[in-house]
Each structure stands twice: as structure tokens, then as C-alpha cells.
Design a protein around this motif. Structure first.
Motif, PDB file in Angstrom:
ATOM      1  N   ILE A   1       0.834  -1.051  -0.117  1.00  0.00           N
ATOM      2  CA  ILE A   1       0.274   0.003  -0.097  1.00  0.00           C
ATOM      3  C   ILE A   1       0.910   1.304   0.155  1.00  0.00           C
ATOM      4  CG2 ILE A   1      -1.738   1.265   1.315  1.00  0.00           C
ATOM      5  CD1 ILE A   1      -2.807  -1.509   2.516  1.00  0.00           C
ATOM      6  N   ARG A   2       0.653   2.224  -0.849  1.00  0.00           N
ATOM      7  CA  ARG A   2       1.537   3.349  -0.918  1.00  0.00           C
ATOM      8  C   ARG A   2       0.987   4.278  -0.034  1.00  0.00           C
ATOM      9  NH1 ARG A   2       0.592   5.699  -5.433  1.00  0.00           N
ATOM     10  NH2 ARG A   2      -1.206   4.284  -6.234  1.00  0.00           N
ATOM     11  N   VAL A   3       1.715   5.544   0.219  1.00  0.00           N
ATOM     12  CA  VAL A   3       1.319   6.447   1.065  1.00  0.00           C
ATOM     13  C   VAL A   3       1.923   7.830   0.265  1.00  0.00           C
ATOM     14  CG1 VAL A   3       1.918   7.613   3.142  1.00  0.00           C
ATOM     15  CG2 VAL A   3       2.254   5.190   3.244  1.00  0.00           C
ATOM     16  N   MET A   4       0.733   8.688   0.454  1.00  0.00           N
ATOM     17  CA  MET A   4       0.841  10.189   0.026  1.00  0.00           C
ATOM     18  C   MET A   4       0.804  11.115   1.290  1.00  0.00           C
ATOM     19  SD  MET A   4      -1.878  12.840  -1.476  1.00  0.00           S
ATOM     20  CE  MET A   4      -2.023  13.160   0.182  1.00  0.00           C
ATOM     21  N   ILE A   5       1.607  11.809   1.382  1.00  0.00           N
ATOM     22  CA  ILE A   5       1.837  12.615   2.519  1.00  0.00           C
ATOM     23  C   ILE A   5       1.594  14.077   1.973  1.00  0.00           C
ATOM     24  CG2 ILE A   5       3.283  13.686   4.243  1.00  0.00           C
ATOM     25  CD1 ILE A   5       2.435  10.818   4.849  1.00  0.00           C
ATOM     26  N   SER A   6       0.937  15.097   2.958  1.00  0.00           N
ATOM     27  CA  SER A   6       0.725  16.424   2.478  1.00  0.00           C
ATOM     28  C   SER A   6       1.807  17.316   3.111  1.00  0.00           C
ATOM     29  CB  SER A   6      -0.876  16.930   2.786  1.00  0.00           C
ATOM     30  OG  SER A   6      -1.926  16.078   2.131  1.00  0.00           O
ATOM     31  N   LEU A   7       2.303  17.997   2.487  1.00  0.00           N
ATOM     32  CA  LEU A   7       3.477  18.801   2.738  1.00  0.00           C
ATOM     33  C   LEU A   7       3.276  20.119   1.918  1.00  0.00           C
ATOM     34  CD1 LEU A   7       5.676  19.340   4.854  1.00  0.00           C
ATOM     35  CD2 LEU A   7       7.251  18.500   2.924  1.00  0.00           C
TER      36      LEU A   7
ATOM     37  N   MET B   1       7.927  16.301   8.558  1.00  0.00           N
ATOM     38  CA  MET B   1       9.115  16.115   7.883  1.00  0.00           C
ATOM     39  C   MET B   1       9.794  15.037   8.724  1.00  0.00           C
ATOM     40  SD  MET B   1      10.572  19.773   6.638  1.00  0.00           S
ATOM     41  CE  MET B   1      10.195  20.751   8.069  1.00  0.00           C
ATOM     42  N   ARG B   2       9.650  14.877   9.871  1.00  0.00           N
ATOM     43  CA  ARG B   2      10.316  13.814  10.685  1.00  0.00           C
ATOM     44  C   ARG B   2       9.710  12.405  10.091  1.00  0.00           C
ATOM     45  NH1 ARG B   2       8.618  13.421  16.791  1.00  0.00           N
ATOM     46  NH2 ARG B   2       6.793  12.719  15.810  1.00  0.00           N
ATOM     47  N   THR B   3       8.050  12.367   9.823  1.00  0.00           N
ATOM     48  CA  THR B   3       7.592  11.211   9.517  1.00  0.00           C
ATOM     49  C   THR B   3       7.806  10.789   8.196  1.00  0.00           C
ATOM     50  OG1 THR B   3       5.560  11.457  10.738  1.00  0.00           O
ATOM     51  CG2 THR B   3       5.175  10.162   8.909  1.00  0.00           C
ATOM     52  N   ILE B   4       8.154  11.705   7.090  1.00  0.00           N
ATOM     53  CA  ILE B   4       8.561  11.533   5.804  1.00  0.00           C
ATOM     54  C   ILE B   4      10.130  10.627   5.763  1.00  0.00           C
ATOM     55  CG2 ILE B   4       9.446  12.550   3.789  1.00  0.00           C
ATOM     56  CD1 ILE B   4       7.291  14.909   4.046  1.00  0.00           C
ATOM     57  N   ASP B   5      10.789  11.155   6.612  1.00  0.00           N
ATOM     58  CA  ASP B   5      12.244  10.633   6.675  1.00  0.00           C
ATOM     59  C   ASP B   5      12.116   9.363   7.330  1.00  0.00           C
ATOM     60  OD1 ASP B   5      13.891  12.674   5.613  1.00  0.00           O
ATOM     61  OD2 ASP B   5      14.012  13.783   7.431  1.00  0.00           O
ATOM     62  N   GLN B   6      11.336   8.936   8.073  1.00  0.00           N
ATOM     63  CA  GLN B   6      11.020   7.673   8.896  1.00  0.00           C
ATOM     64  C   GLN B   6      10.701   6.769   7.790  1.00  0.00           C
ATOM     65  OE1 GLN B   6       8.614   8.736  12.299  1.00  0.00           O
ATOM     66  NE2 GLN B   6      10.315   9.206  13.494  1.00  0.00           N
ATOM     67  N   LEU B   7       9.507   7.203   6.971  1.00  0.00           N
ATOM     68  CA  LEU B   7       9.028   6.199   6.002  1.00  0.00           C
ATOM     69  C   LEU B   7      10.064   5.969   4.943  1.00  0.00           C
ATOM     70  CD1 LEU B   7       5.767   8.023   5.351  1.00  0.00           C
ATOM     71  CD2 LEU B   7       6.019   5.856   6.426  1.00  0.00           C
ATOM     72  N   ILE B   8      10.766   6.889   4.580  1.00  0.00           N
ATOM     73  CA  ILE B   8      12.117   6.582   3.752  1.00  0.00           C
ATOM     74  C   ILE B   8      13.216   5.622   4.324  1.00  0.00           C
ATOM     75  CG2 ILE B   8      14.225   7.373   2.678  1.00  0.00           C
ATOM     76  CD1 ILE B   8      12.541  10.041   2.315  1.00  0.00           C
ATOM     77  N   GLU B   9      13.322   5.752   5.549  1.00  0.00           N
ATOM     78  CA  GLU B   9      14.256   4.818   6.320  1.00  0.00           C
ATOM     79  C   GLU B   9      13.478   3.343   6.571  1.00  0.00           C
ATOM     80  OE1 GLU B   9      14.851   6.419  10.283  1.00  0.00           O
ATOM     81  OE2 GLU B   9      16.134   8.031   9.352  1.00  0.00           O
ATOM     82  N   ARG B  10      12.219   3.532   6.519  1.00  0.00           N
ATOM     83  CA  ARG B  10      11.636   2.018   6.857  1.00  0.00           C
ATOM     84  C   ARG B  10      11.252   1.419   5.301  1.00  0.00           C
ATOM     85  NH1 ARG B  10       7.351   4.928  10.966  1.00  0.00           N
ATOM     86  NH2 ARG B  10       8.878   5.286  12.737  1.00  0.00           N
ATOM     87  N   GLY B  11      11.797   2.036   4.350  1.00  0.00           N
ATOM     88  CA  GLY B  11      11.536   1.431   2.937  1.00  0.00           C
ATOM     89  C   GLY B  11      10.119   1.655   2.388  1.00  0.00           C
ATOM     90  N   LEU B  12       9.426   2.725   2.814  1.00  0.00           N
ATOM     91  CA  LEU B  12       8.393   2.991   2.181  1.00  0.00           C
ATOM     92  C   LEU B  12       8.254   4.774   1.893  1.00  0.00           C
ATOM     93  CD1 LEU B  12       5.506   1.588   1.380  1.00  0.00           C
ATOM     94  CD2 LEU B  12       4.674   2.662   3.699  1.00  0.00           C
ATOM     95  N   PRO B  13       8.939   4.909   1.027  1.00  0.00           N
ATOM     96  CA  PRO B  13       9.068   6.430   0.528  1.00  0.00           C
ATOM     97  C   PRO B  13       7.807   6.837   0.078  1.00  0.00           C
ATOM     98  CG  PRO B  13      10.188   4.966  -1.332  1.00  0.00           C
ATOM     99  CD  PRO B  13       9.866   4.274  -0.031  1.00  0.00           C
TER     100      PRO B  13
END
Length: 490
Positions: A248-254, A278-290
Motif C-alpha cells: 500500500i503506497r503512502v501520500m503525505i501532504s506537505l 518532515m520527521r515522518t517522511i524521513d522515517q518512512l524513507i528509512e523504513r523502505g516506504l518512500p
């Protein structure tokens, strides 16, 4: 003209490795159909002895001192980049001429250039001009409003917040209704958007809903894709893991990187949220779900969107631009409505960042609001056709901006039949005043019908954003030309 030692050449996205897999088709927060670039190279057989002539209304733009971009708005899309001698080949088709009779070029180079020109509908045989082809939709898109609760209070939100949320039984019956409706109406794929409110606040039901959808689609041979639309304030490691396991992909509003975002998207208690997102975005990248980033543009952040684009590109993230739309929940929206020139200037600043840090993927499907330059479309979105909205009570609406105007209920109605009832008039571009004779009518398709009606009281007129679209389309094509020139194989 260049020296005779430089051969004519023409490049397109077909010369970029995996070029047609590198098109961002992200219009996640609206009813836009998925823009699908042609997966295979068009079959445009060219006989060197048959005359060809240039297509009507072809756009020519300089890229740099030695290259130009060509685009045929009456055709089926696709940018061609030519050098000076390639441009000379193209310009010799002002009048019908056979490729083998072109002056000043060797035949091998002419063959390569003409092939690219023909593939992208820039030249054609006299009397047989390029005609835009409109693919019939085979994918049903459904916005599932899994909760009305939210931990933000965004100034432009269209949802009347409450604690209401979708329960498991309704979630599964909604999926059943969508799958049955898709099969009944001949769709081959189902695309689910899990939204709210903040969808992650009802994570358990969301995941049960998705698992049920996976099983039902597998049972009936339907393709399935899904995305969570989130404000990004807080997505737990466990929820992220569950999303990744299910693809399941993720879209984040920024909307900005600081105070501007905080002003537009404050927390429930009125506190800043940008640093959390911004913290969540970087965490998602780290967890393999950009994630994909959605940038909503209002009068308040037109000067800030370039900074969000720079933030995204530094992390190799895709993004999309969405222009603010009046809705029943915003009240006095005068502080959110943008001026045309401010919008054009803000987008230009963002485009300059893209040019500076050019990504390998194309932005033609994601940075033009409801418009795009990937493939021609007769309508700007799927409202009234292949788009269904289901709220937390099971009510069916034509558009997520019209949740207060339901047209049915999943317990008693076929969802597709329901959204095709009279309501929002999502007209063809040629049925709109100011659009039918416009060069760009197959690309913006007249813009958002709901936004146009709220601004003008009519569905049958062009978008109030028409001037913005016309100003930024050529700039977007220039970006695509620069991308092709940079990433094409020699």
C-alpha cells in the motif's frame, strides 16, 4: 545551421532507459484518472518516398543554444528534442515533401529524425492528420472515507470533522459493492484511496478493509492497487510495516517546510505540524516506504512550493501540485485564493528547482494541477464515470468535495450506477465555452468541474485557472525536453 560535421538527430522519451516507466502518475487526492503513457512505441511506419507534412499547432521552444523541444498538442503526446540540424529537417515539412528528397542531410540521419517525428505525431501524410485517441477507462477508482476524525485542522479542508468512523462490517460491504459493481460494468482493476479525516486514525479497519479487497479481487481476477492519504503527523512503525507488507503506497501532504505549512495545517490544538510531517517522511524513507508528496497551493504558500520541491528531490521523492479549491467547509476563503500571476511565479520558481536537480522521472503528469501532458483526455477527472466516493456511513458521493450531497448508499445501490446519476456535470472539453477551440483542450480538459461551478455558477465554461494552465504548460514541456536531453542514451 550547425557545421556539416554534426548530424541531425531527434530524441524522445523512448531514448531514455525505461523512459515510459518513469512517468509520475500521481493525482492521489482527487478523482483524476491514472495517466497512462503509451507503454509501447507507436507504430508509425514511414515510407521514405511518401510525402509528409508538419502537424498543426506544433509548439517549438528553444532548450539551449543548440537544442529545441517540439510538441504536437493535437496528437497523442510526447516531446521530441532536436538539434539545429534536426530542427531543419522538421521545418522542411512546412510543405509536403518525401523524406528522401530533403536537402542537406544524409539519409540515415533523416530516417532517424523522421521516425521520432512521426512517432510523436509531429508529421503525417497529407490529408491524414494526427488524431488524439482517448483510451476507455478500465480501472475503477474509489475514495474510501474511513474516518471523519483528524488530528489537524487544515484551513482548506472540505470535511466537517467528527468522531465518526467506518466499522469493519461497513468496510467489507463497501468493498463487496465496489467489486461487484466493477465486474458488472466491465472494469478490470480497482484502485482504492484510503482517506479521511486522517485515515491512519482508523488503521485496524483500514487494514481489514484492504485484506478483504485483496481476497475479493483475487477471487474475480481484478487488479488491485491502494494508497493511504495521510497528513503525516504520526505513522507508527507497526502501521508502516503493515502498509509495506501489503504494497500500500503512502501520500503525505506537505505545503511548506515551516511557518507557512503550520499556518495552513495546524494541529487540533493549533500548534505547528511541519516538523512532525518532515520527521515522518524521513522515517518512512528509512523504513523502505518512500511517500509521494502532495503540495496544496494557496495564496499563502505560492512563494514556498519551491522549497518543498527541493526537499522532495533531495530525498528522491515524487510530488504533485494541487491548486486550492473553494469548498463548503472553508467559510471565508478569501485568504486562500491565489492571484494568477503569483501562482505562475510560484510554479516557475519550483520549475527552476526541478531544472537544477533534474530527476530521471517525468513531471508532466504531476505538476499541472488537474491538467497533465502525458496523454490526451476528454475529461479532467473521472467524476460521474469511473470514480466513487464512499463515506464512513456508507453513503455514495460523486466527488470527495461533495460528501454532503450523497447520491446513494452501498447497502442498496450499485456504486457506479449511483455516481452516473445527474449531479455534477463533468462535461467533455469540447462542450465547454472557451475550451472547444483551445490548443490545450485535450490536456487540461477544462479543469475541475466542481471548482469551475463554484467560481462561475456554470459547468459549461472553462476553468478559472485557464490562464495559469496556459502559462505553465510550455514551461513544463521545456522541463521534459531537458530531462530527455539529459537522460537519453547516446
Amino acid at each position: 545551421m550547425s557545421s556539416t560535421g554534426v548530424r541531425a538527430f531527434a530524441l524522445s522519451s523512448y531514448d531514455v532507459p525505461h523512459g515510459h516507466e518513469l512517468v509520475v502518475r500521481s493525482c492521489e487526492d482527487c478523482a483524476c484518472p491514472t495517466s497512462g503513457a503509451r507503454s509501447a512505441r507507436p507504430d508509425r511506419t514511414v515510407h521514405s518516398g511518401r510525402p509528409l507534412v508538419r502537424s498543426r499547432d506544433v509548439l517549438e521552444m528553444p532548450l539551449d543554444s543548440g537544442h529545441w523541444v517540439l510538441f504536437a498538442p493535437q496528437g497523442n503526446g510526447g516531446v521530441v528534442v532536436v538539434n539545429e540540424r534536426g530542427l531543419d529537417v522538421f521545418r522542411q515539412f512546412r510543405s509536403p515533401v518525401a523524406p528522401r528528397d530533403l536537402a542537406g542531410h544524409d539519409q540515415e540521419a533523416v530516417t532517424q529524425v523522421v521516425r521520432r517525428l512521426a512517432e510523436q505525431d509531429l508529421v503525417h501524410e497529407p490529408g491524414s492528420p494526427a488524431v488524439a485517441s482517448f483510451a476507455e477507462s478500465r480501472e475503477l477508482t474509489a475514495w474510501l472515507h474511513v474516518t471523519n476524525a483528524c488530528n489537524l485542522r487544515c484551513t482548506y479542508c472540505y470535511v466537517h470533522k467528527s468522531s465518526d468512523e467506518m466499522d469493519t462490517a461497513l468496510a467489507k460491504s463497501s468493498v463487496d459493492a465496489l467489486v461487484d459493481s466493477a465486474l458488472r460494468h466491465g472494469f478490470r482493476a480497482l484502485r482504492l484511496k484510503y482517506a479521511g479525516g486522517e485515515a491512519s486514525l482508523n488503521a485496524a479497519v483500514l487494514l481489514e478493509l484492504h485484506d478483504h479487497a485483496v481476497a475479493r479481487c483475487a477471487e474475480h481476477g481484478l487488479d488491485l492497487s491502494a494508497v493511504v492519504l495521510s497528513n503525516g503527523v504520526a505513522l507508527s512503525p507497526r502501521f508502516t510495516r503493515d502498509l509495506r507488507q501489503r504494497s500500500i503506497r503512502v501520500m503525505i501532504s506537505l505545503d511548506s517546510l515551516g511557518e507557512t505549512h503550520d499556518a495552513q495545517r495546524p494541529t487540533l490544538g493549533g500548534k505547528p505540524s511541519a516538523h512532525l510531517v518532515m520527521r515522518t517522511i524521513d522515517q518512512l524513507i528509512e523504513r523502505g516506504l518512500p511517500p509521494h508528496l502532495s503540495i496544496t497551493i494557496t495564496s499563502g504558500n505560492t512563494a514556498d512550493i519551491a522549497s518543498v520541491v527541493r526537499f522532495a528531490l533531495a530525498r528522491d521523492l515524487t510530488f504533485s501540485f494541487n491548486f486550492f479549491r473553494d469548498n463548503a467547509c472553508t467559510g471565508d476563503a478569501s485568504g486562500l485564493r491565489y492571484e494568477q500571476q503569483a501562482m505562475v511565479d510560484g510554479v516557475a520558481d519550483a520549475f527552476a528547482v526541478i531544472e537544477e536537480a533534474m530527476p530521471p522521472w517525468s513531471v508532466l503528469g504531476s505538476v499541472l494541477d488537474r491538467g497533465q501532458l502525458v496523454e490526451p483526455r476528454r475529461k479532467a477527472c473521472g467524476v460521474g464515470d469511473d470514480y466513487v466516493v464512499i463515506d464512513q456511513r456508507g453513503q455514495i458521493s460523486q466527488c470527495h468535495m461533495e460528501l454532503d450531497s450523497p447520491v446513494g448508499h452501498v447497502g442498496v445501490d450499485d456504486p457506479i450506477t449511483a455516481v452516473r446519476r445527474p449531479g455534477i456535470r463533468n462535461l467533455l472539453a469540447e462542450e465547454k465555452e472557451g475550451c472547444r477551440d483551445c490548443t490545450w483542450r485535450n490536456w487540461c480538459s477544462g479543469g475541475c468541474s466542481v471548482a469551475t461551478f463554484r467560481a462561475t455558477g456554470r459547468f459549461d465554461v472553462r476553468s478559472p485557472n485557464c490562464g495559469i494552465y496556459k502559462a505553465i504548460y510550455p514551461a513544463a514541456l521545456r522541463l521534459e525536453g531537458l530531462r530527455v536531453l539529459r537522460f537519453a542514451e547516446a
